[in-house]
Scaffold this motif. Structure first.
Motif, short mmCIF file in Angstrom:
data_model
loop_
_atom_site.label_atom_id
_atom_site.label_comp_id
_atom_site.label_asym_id
_atom_site.label_seq_id
_atom_site.Cartn_x
_atom_site.Cartn_y
_atom_site.Cartn_z
N PRO A 140 0.82 -1.22 0.00
CA PRO A 140 0.00 0.00 0.00
C PRO A 140 0.86 1.27 0.00
N VAL A 141 0.43 2.24 -0.77
CA VAL A 141 1.12 3.54 -0.84
C VAL A 141 0.16 4.65 -0.44
N ALA A 142 -0.95 4.80 -1.16
CA ALA A 142 -1.88 5.90 -0.89
C ALA A 142 -3.17 5.45 -0.20
N ALA A 143 -3.41 4.16 -0.15
CA ALA A 143 -4.66 3.67 0.44
C ALA A 143 -4.36 2.59 1.47
N PRO A 144 -5.18 2.48 2.51
CA PRO A 144 -6.34 3.31 2.82
C PRO A 144 -5.95 4.78 3.08
N PHE A 145 -6.94 5.67 2.97
CA PHE A 145 -6.67 7.10 3.11
C PHE A 145 -7.71 7.74 4.00
N ALA A 146 -7.44 8.96 4.39
CA ALA A 146 -8.35 9.72 5.26
C ALA A 146 -8.68 11.04 4.58
N ILE A 147 -9.77 11.67 5.01
CA ILE A 147 -10.13 13.00 4.56
C ILE A 147 -10.34 13.87 5.80
N ASP A 148 -9.64 14.98 5.85
CA ASP A 148 -9.78 15.93 6.95
C ASP A 148 -10.33 17.24 6.37
N PRO A 149 -11.59 17.56 6.62
CA PRO A 149 -12.16 18.79 6.06
C PRO A 149 -11.43 20.05 6.48
N ALA A 150 -10.65 19.97 7.55
CA ALA A 150 -9.87 21.15 7.95
C ALA A 150 -8.84 21.50 6.89
N HIS B 281 -8.99 19.85 3.29
CA HIS B 281 -9.87 19.93 2.13
C HIS B 281 -10.95 18.87 2.26
N ARG B 282 -12.15 19.24 1.83
CA ARG B 282 -13.30 18.35 1.94
C ARG B 282 -13.35 17.32 0.81
N ASN B 283 -12.85 17.73 -0.36
CA ASN B 283 -12.93 16.86 -1.53
C ASN B 283 -11.68 16.02 -1.67
N GLN B 284 -11.86 14.78 -2.08
CA GLN B 284 -10.73 13.90 -2.36
C GLN B 284 -11.04 13.09 -3.60
N SER B 285 -10.28 13.35 -4.66
CA SER B 285 -10.49 12.61 -5.91
C SER B 285 -9.74 11.29 -5.87
N VAL B 286 -10.46 10.24 -6.24
CA VAL B 286 -9.86 8.93 -6.51
C VAL B 286 -9.95 8.74 -8.03
N TRP B 287 -8.79 8.66 -8.67
CA TRP B 287 -8.72 8.54 -10.13
C TRP B 287 -8.66 7.06 -10.50
N VAL B 288 -9.44 6.66 -11.50
CA VAL B 288 -9.47 5.26 -11.94
C VAL B 288 -9.09 5.20 -13.43
#
Length: 643
Positions: free
Chosen positions: A146-156, A158-165
């Protein structure tokens, strides 16, 4: 009573916030869209309909979409995966789906204040924009840690998190509709599932790229970001990493190589790398051929070499010859000519001739003789002030062009006419010199003006021979190459080549050149993705990111190879579009071809120098328009292929 009223008000405020910002929402977006870290997001109607992700593509193509997760409160242990896609008779395995987590960066200034136009730059101030795409798992390790996942989102932050496929459709996949799903999970449990329908068209995109796309890697300025070794000094240490840049570029249908002086290089007679233009090459090609041959013969792009993706086993149709770039801008060439009575030094020309002959012998011996080679010896020596209306400029321009003629003649005398072409780059339209003593037409065969200087009348002149590329300048001539753009701008680079029959490709002056040095351990290339911190073209000089500094942005581990970007994906999309158009031309009758040509020019009615004076770009800004055109081409190709 007052206390109770305060509590009630607070409860209502919290409840209202909860309604406005749910804990977690997932939007499905196309590959031409870009959303800031905190801006509004909406589903793309062209990608998701009725809750189902609907995609289409040809075999040997990569199609892409984004899942943008928006969090109202902190979220942890998030992940995503794409299942196998299958029909009743065939399947596309999950290995063909690559997932990436977008990294968001903020610029001090990304106004694109340089150059002819600021138009088209999206509002930047106070925003976080995504570009670098960090792989979920290490693509360069057999264990795929694993490198980038699992991941977290902290709205403090940024609220948006793009997962590119990215979805790769292997060659000769059976046509049909393949179904599977995208699963968003949290703590290992599926919290959102989107059905996927992928329509596979009944044809392959060609392995051979029919439009050129090229850029240089300035990795020696940041070499410690990845391998820790300069190629020309320790190729055995750097090659395992450098080859992955070549492979990533190939997977996106372009060629990215080291600058000539960084290697691979021929050696001089004393066994040293030939890092200057005035050094004669000996017979030792051990620092060159073993690293160039697998690129040109395509073996580097096979599963045996760790490559899996489009255009397997096929090398590029063009390549830079190993002549070192020496003249940067008008002052550099003027100073040289001033030392040699206004002409190229005959001794330098003799070395160029002999080196060209040596290169030709090696090329023939290795079977590279069908490859188109160019020599990138000088850069932008015809500057923006050379308008031919001053005596001093006229005299200087004639001297410069005589020097270019002598260099090309030396290359021809050594390698044979047409074997190695001198590359010409400039901000200036060469049409102004036709039928004058400064005319470049009789000897230049590799034209690379910037987007604003590319004059369709000039390149379509039947007396102008050879290859024609363009390089970045900006709107309204061509799409901007910077980060605060949608995917339309760089998708255009491939399609723009289709708008004029004589435009063969595009050129990036640098694809990896950062403002910080490799020996600055605190420099974060992901948050300063530009070659010069004062440059307002945020992203200029950068298309790849170094995997060896991923932990600086919170990744679980560093990786021994490059990291791609959203702009690289947009560039690939346009290059694939060009192959659709090339296929249309191979199967269309005259009437059908005129229809396709008309549709393309409805999308992009004016570009290059014809757009001079416009306040804004003329092309469509709607992603759906480009997808509609691609699907129209796919339907036409499929109907003719099945006849």
């Amino acid at each position: 009573m007052r206390l109770h009223l305060v509590v009630i008000i607070l409860f209502l405020v919290i409840a209202a916030c909860g309604r406005d910002e749910p804990p977690l929402v997932v939007f499905i977006c196309g590959d031409m869209e870009k959303h800031t870290g905190n801006g509004p997001v909406a589903d793309s109607a062209d990608v998701v309909r009725g809750g189902t992700i609907r995609l289409d593509g040809a075999c040997n193509e990569v199609v892409a979409f984004q899942a943008v997760l928006r969090a109202g409160v902190k979220q942890a242990d998030l992940n995503a995966r794409v299942t196998d896609l299958a029909t009743s008779a065939s399947s596309i395995g999950a290995r063909n789906a690559e997932l990436f987590l977008a990294h968001y960066a903020a610029a001090r200034d990304a106004s694109y204040s340089w150059g002819p136009s600021q138009s088209g730059v999206l509002p930047w101030k106070g925003e976080l924009w995504p570009d670098a795409l960090v792989p979920f798992n290490d693509p360069y390790s057999p264990a795929r840690e694993p490198v980038a996942a699992p991941f977290a989102i902290d709205p403090a932050r940024h609220r948006n998190q793009s997962v590119w496929v990215d979805l790769f459709i292997p060659k000769d996949t059976k046509a049909g509709i393949y179904t599977g799903s995208l699963e968003i999970t949290q703590a290992g449990k599926a919290i959102k599932t989107f059905p996927i329908e992928l329509r596979v068209h009944p044809f392959n995109l060609p392995d051979e790229c029919h439009v050129d796309a090229f850029g240089e890697l300035y990795r020696e300025t940041g070499v410690m970001f990845d391998s820790g070794a300069k190629f020309k000094e320790h190729p055995e240490k750097d090659w395992p990493v450098y080859k992955r840049y070549l492979q990533m570029a190939h997977a996106h249908r372009f060629l990215a190589t080291h600058r000539a002086e960084n290697g691979p290089l021929p050696k001089t007679e004393n066994g040293e790398p030939a890092v200057r233009l005035d050094q004669a090459w000996g017979n030792d090609w051990s620092l060159y051929t073993p690293y160039v041959d697998p690129v040109l013969n395509g073996t580097l792009f096979t599963e045996r070499e760790g490559y899996y993706g489009p255009c397997m086993g096929v090398g590029p149709s063009f390549f830079p010859a190993p002549f070192v770039e020496t003249f940067y801008g008008a002052p550099s060439l003027a100073a040289y000519l001033g030392k040699h009575n206004g002409r190229m030094d005959p001794r330098q020309l003799a070395i160029l001739r002999d080196n060209a002959a040596a290169f030709r012998r090696e090329a023939v011996a290795r079977g590279w003789d069908k490859t188109r080679f160019f020599a990138y010896v000088m850069d932008e020596v015809d500057g923006v002030t050379d308008q031919g209306d001053e005596i001093e400029n006229i005299v200087r321009t004639r001297k410069f062009h005589h020097a270019m003629r002598d260099i090309q003649r030396a290359l021809d005398d050594g390698a044979g006419e047409g074997s190695i072409s001198l590359m010409w780059t400039s901000h200036t339209d060469p049409n102004q010199w036709i039928w004058t003593p400064a005319d470049l037409g009789p000897f230049i065969r590799w034209w690379v003006p910037n987007g604003h200087a590319l004059n369709p009348e000039f390149v379509n002149n039947p007396e102008i021979k050879g290859t024609v590329w363009f390089y970045h300048s900006g709107r309204p001539a061509i799409g901007n190459h910077t980060i605060n753009q949608t995917g339309i701008d760089l998708r255009l680079w491939g399609l723009l080549c289709a708008t004029e029959t004589r435009i063969n490709g595009s050129f990036w002056w640098s694809m990896m050149n950062f403002a910080g040095r490799h020996d600055e351990p605190e420099f974060n290339p992901y948050d300063t993705p530009v070659y010069n911190e004062k440059d307002t073209r945020w992203g200029n000089g950068v298309l790849f990111y170094p995997g060896m500094r991923l932990t600086m942005i919170g990744a679980r581990k560093n990786i021994a190879g490059p990291v791609s970007s959203m702009r690289m994906k947009a560039y690939r999309r346009g290059l694939q579009d060009y192959e659709y158009y090339w296929l249309v031309k191979t199967v269309a009758d005259d009437a059908s071809l005129r229809t396709s040509w008309k549709r393309l020019h409805e999308l992009i009615p004016v570009a290059f120098s014809h757009a001079a004076g416009r306040k804004s770009a003329a092309w469509s800004e709607k992603p759906a328009d480009y997808e509609k055109f691609r699907r129209e081409m796919a339907g036409f190709i499929g109907s003719r292929k099945n006849r």
